[in-house]
Scaffold this motif. Structure first.
Motif, short mmCIF file in Angstrom:
data_model
loop_
_atom_site.label_atom_id
_atom_site.label_comp_id
_atom_site.label_asym_id
_atom_site.label_seq_id
_atom_site.Cartn_x
_atom_site.Cartn_y
_atom_site.Cartn_z
N ASP A 1 40.43 47.24 31.66
CA ASP A 1 41.69 46.98 32.41
C ASP A 1 41.61 46.55 33.82
O ASP A 1 42.36 45.42 33.97
CB ASP A 1 42.72 48.22 32.17
N GLU A 2 40.83 46.88 34.45
CA GLU A 2 40.89 46.37 35.93
C GLU A 2 40.31 45.02 35.85
O GLU A 2 40.89 44.20 36.41
CB GLU A 2 40.11 47.26 36.70
N ILE A 3 39.17 44.81 35.23
CA ILE A 3 38.66 43.30 35.14
C ILE A 3 39.88 42.40 34.43
O ILE A 3 39.97 41.28 34.93
CB ILE A 3 37.50 43.31 34.24
N ASN A 4 40.41 42.70 33.49
CA ASN A 4 41.50 41.86 32.80
C ASN A 4 42.53 41.52 33.96
O ASN A 4 42.96 40.31 33.75
CB ASN A 4 41.78 42.56 31.46
N LYS A 5 42.95 42.80 34.54
CA LYS A 5 44.04 42.33 35.57
C LYS A 5 43.51 41.37 36.63
O LYS A 5 44.31 40.41 37.05
CB LYS A 5 44.51 43.64 36.23
N ARG A 6 42.33 41.73 37.03
CA ARG A 6 41.73 40.60 38.00
C ARG A 6 41.60 39.21 37.78
O ARG A 6 41.98 38.23 38.30
CB ARG A 6 40.32 41.41 38.51
N PHE A 7 41.20 39.01 36.47
CA PHE A 7 41.12 37.84 35.81
C PHE A 7 42.51 37.13 35.63
O PHE A 7 42.82 35.88 36.04
CB PHE A 7 40.13 37.87 34.41
N GLU A 8 43.51 37.87 35.24
CA GLU A 8 44.79 37.29 35.05
C GLU A 8 45.42 37.09 36.31
O GLU A 8 46.08 36.03 36.60
CB GLU A 8 45.74 38.37 34.42
N ARG A 9 45.03 37.80 37.41
CA ARG A 9 45.71 37.49 38.74
C ARG A 9 45.00 36.09 39.15
O ARG A 9 45.65 35.43 39.73
CB ARG A 9 45.41 38.74 39.83
N ASN A 10 43.73 35.97 38.98
CA ASN A 10 42.95 34.70 39.60
C ASN A 10 43.74 33.53 38.42
O ASN A 10 43.91 32.35 39.34
CB ASN A 10 41.46 34.56 39.05
N VAL A 11 43.97 33.52 37.38
CA VAL A 11 44.57 32.41 36.46
C VAL A 11 45.99 32.37 37.16
O VAL A 11 46.52 31.17 37.32
CB VAL A 11 44.73 33.00 35.08
N LEU A 12 46.69 33.28 37.65
CA LEU A 12 48.23 33.04 38.30
C LEU A 12 47.97 32.37 39.46
O LEU A 12 48.70 31.43 39.68
CB LEU A 12 49.09 34.45 37.97
N MET A 13 47.05 32.84 40.35
CA MET A 13 46.89 32.07 41.55
C MET A 13 46.50 30.62 41.53
O MET A 13 46.88 29.71 42.12
CB MET A 13 45.71 32.79 42.15
N HIS A 14 45.60 30.51 40.48
CA HIS A 14 45.27 29.13 40.31
C HIS A 14 46.20 28.02 39.93
O HIS A 14 46.72 27.13 40.29
CB HIS A 14 44.12 29.13 38.99
#
Length: 521
Positions: free
Chosen positions: A471-484
């Motif tokens: 769950d933490e990895i998914n959230k981290r990846f999701e945040r990076n996608v949104l930042m991008h």
């Protein structure tokens, strides 16, 4: 509310209006009159029905020609304009009353004299400028360009300034005393020329940043605005992306451009060394230390300090930094005396500070204190249009250093450079070009001259991205996608349309990850 009344005799009209206000028990806050029989009144707030009734009754008064409502009085507009002009003056300026006490100081004077807003009014001028006092008589001033003034020099913080005292003369020319003065402190002309030429030279710092791609153009536009605001700045980006260059450019474009810019890497030094470097130390604070030392904050007084890799700062140093950010005061190691400095803090990091806050390794209060203005630097692989302009810039730079002709670039090499993902970003590109230029024989730079480390062109995850639960990895990846994507689609509605989700869902996600802009809030 404000009312303008025109009449034949301002004294009679004013008396009648005051009687009307007393009758209706309306509070009069301020009034002013002009020589052309116009009266301006500032009254307590009234509802529309009472306003219309009052205006109708004023129109019926003897001697009144016209009455209307206003947004504010001309005198208030003039005061606001003068106050704005005072703060726009780049030279240090203060105002004193007829007793010689300070009544006002602009931002430049506050910084120069190390004054704190709200704590200097009604103090004697001699407390800040030793040897000078007021009031002075009119005959003590000389006429300069048809304006009376007293010119002198004064030394402040070991720097000589030209001092000009311009008196506020009494309306009665027969009176010999003044009712106050405006005091300007300016650098000597040669110092001003040096500072101006330095500042103009540094203002071109943004020109060294390649901004062909839309992402970088947006970043540079934001940099221009952030550089002029005198609040903490947080720069986020991968290693080698040029965060230090951007920090220096922002300092060079600010009003602090003539003052020092110092940088320290928080991850490269032990805790005790970082404290000594930032805050300085007294003589005897450490074994075998016999001399005191000024820290970066003290050395950069009036300028900017870059705290590189702020995410690696220890909890103890985070507490000390937060205390310094609150009021600009600190103590040297081994000293009890507090020192005040005026420094702009710029921080950079390649890690997600908000995630570190959630983990408890970074103070939440420090994060929100630093995260006032944020610049996110895109990775080089995200801005392919900038790769070749940067390459050409580095080739020309090293050709000058090596005293060789500027070589051409083969089409094969262009493809290699554009297809590589550049995990080390701009720093890696610079180093690769430098190695190639030192080995070059001939006038054509080819793919065989370039040495690139093996790198998987597929999406790569570094160790920090893969830490924690799924769950933490998914959230981290999701945040990076949104930042991008948020850099290219800088509004919640555009971003929602691009990612194919609802506007509400995107707004909630951005809020959850702390990515909302002030406009979105």
């Amino acid at each position: 509310m404000y009312i303008q009344v025109k009449g034949n005799d301002k004294t009679v009209v004013m008396l009648n209006v005051l009687q009307l206000l007393i009758k209706y028990r309306i509070d009069l806050i301020h009034s002013e009159c002009t020589v052309d029989n116009i009266i301006y009144l500032k009254l307590a707030k009234l509802d529309n029905a009472h306003i219309n009734k009052l205006l109708d009754d004023i129109r019926l008064l003897d001697g009144v020609n016209d009455v209307c409502t206003l947004i504010c009085t001309p005198n208030e507009i003039q005061k606001e304009t003068i106050n704005l002009l005072r703060h726009l003056i780049k030279d240090a300026a203060i105002q004193v009353n007829d007793k010689g006490n300070l009544t006002w100081a602009n931002d430049a004077a506050l910084a120069l004299l190390k004054l704190k807003k709200g704590n200097y009014q009604n103090h004697a001028i001699s407390a800040f400028l030793p040897g000078y006092s007021l009031p002075l008589e009119r005959n003590q001033y000389q006429l300069h360009d048809q304006i009376y003034g007293l010119q002198s020099t004064i030394t402040i913080h070991q720097q000589q300034y030209n001092l000009l005292i311009r008196p506020l003369l009494s309306d009665q020319q027969t009176e010999n005393t003044i009712k106050g003065a405006l005091i300007l402190m300016t650098l000597p002309l040669n110092k001003v020329k040096d500072a101006t030429s330095l500042c103009l030279q540094e203002k071109n710092a943004f020109d060294t940043i390649s901004a062909v791609s839309p992402m970088m153009q947006q970043l540079v536009n934001k940099m221009h605005k952030c550089a002029l605001l005198d609040v903490p700045l947080l720069i986020i980006g991968e290693t080698g992306s040029g965060k230090d260059i951007i920090a220096k450019a922002c300092h060079s474009y600010s009003k602090r451009c003539t003052q020092p810019f110092l940088a320290i890497n928080c991850a490269a030094l032990p805790d005790e060394v970082v404290e000594s470097e930032l805050f300085g130390h007294a003589a005897g604070a450490y074994p075998n230390v016999i001399h005191e030392k000024k820290g970066f904050f003290e050395q950069a007084n009036g300028g900017s300090v870059l705290l590189d890799e702020i995410s690696e700062m220890s909890a103890r140093m985070q507490t000390k930094l937060l205390r310094f950010l609150n009021d600009g005061r600190f103590r040297r190691v081994g000293e009890d005396q507090e020192i005040f400095v005026d420094v702009r803090i710029i921080c950079s990091t390649q890690r997600d500070l908000l995630e570190l806050v959630d983990k408890g390794t970074f103070r939440a209060d420090l994060y929100y204190r630093l995260n006032v203005l944020t610049l996110t630097v895109p990775a080089l692989r995200q801005r392919q249009l900038d790769i070749m302009p940067l390459t050409q810039c580095f080739i020309e730079e090293y050709a000058r250093q090596l005293a060789i002709p500027v070589p051409a670039i083969s089409s094969e090499l262009i493809q290699v450079l554009l297809q590589y993902r550049w995990p080390g970003n701009v720093r890696q590109l610079r180093n690769v070009i430098y190695r190639a230029m030192t080995q070059l024989e001939g006038e054509l730079l080819e793919a065989k001259h370039i040495v690139l480390s093996n790198y998987n062109n597929e999406l790569e995850f570094d160790g920090s991205l893969m830490e924690g639960t799924l769950d933490e990895i998914n959230k981290r990846f999701e945040r990076n996608v949104l930042m991008h994507f948020y850099q290219s689609y800088p509004s919640t509605r555009k971003l929602a349309k691009r990612l194919g989700v609802s506007h509400t869902a995107i707004a909630n996600k951005l809020r959850e990850y702390g990515l909302t802009s002030p406009k979105d809030k």
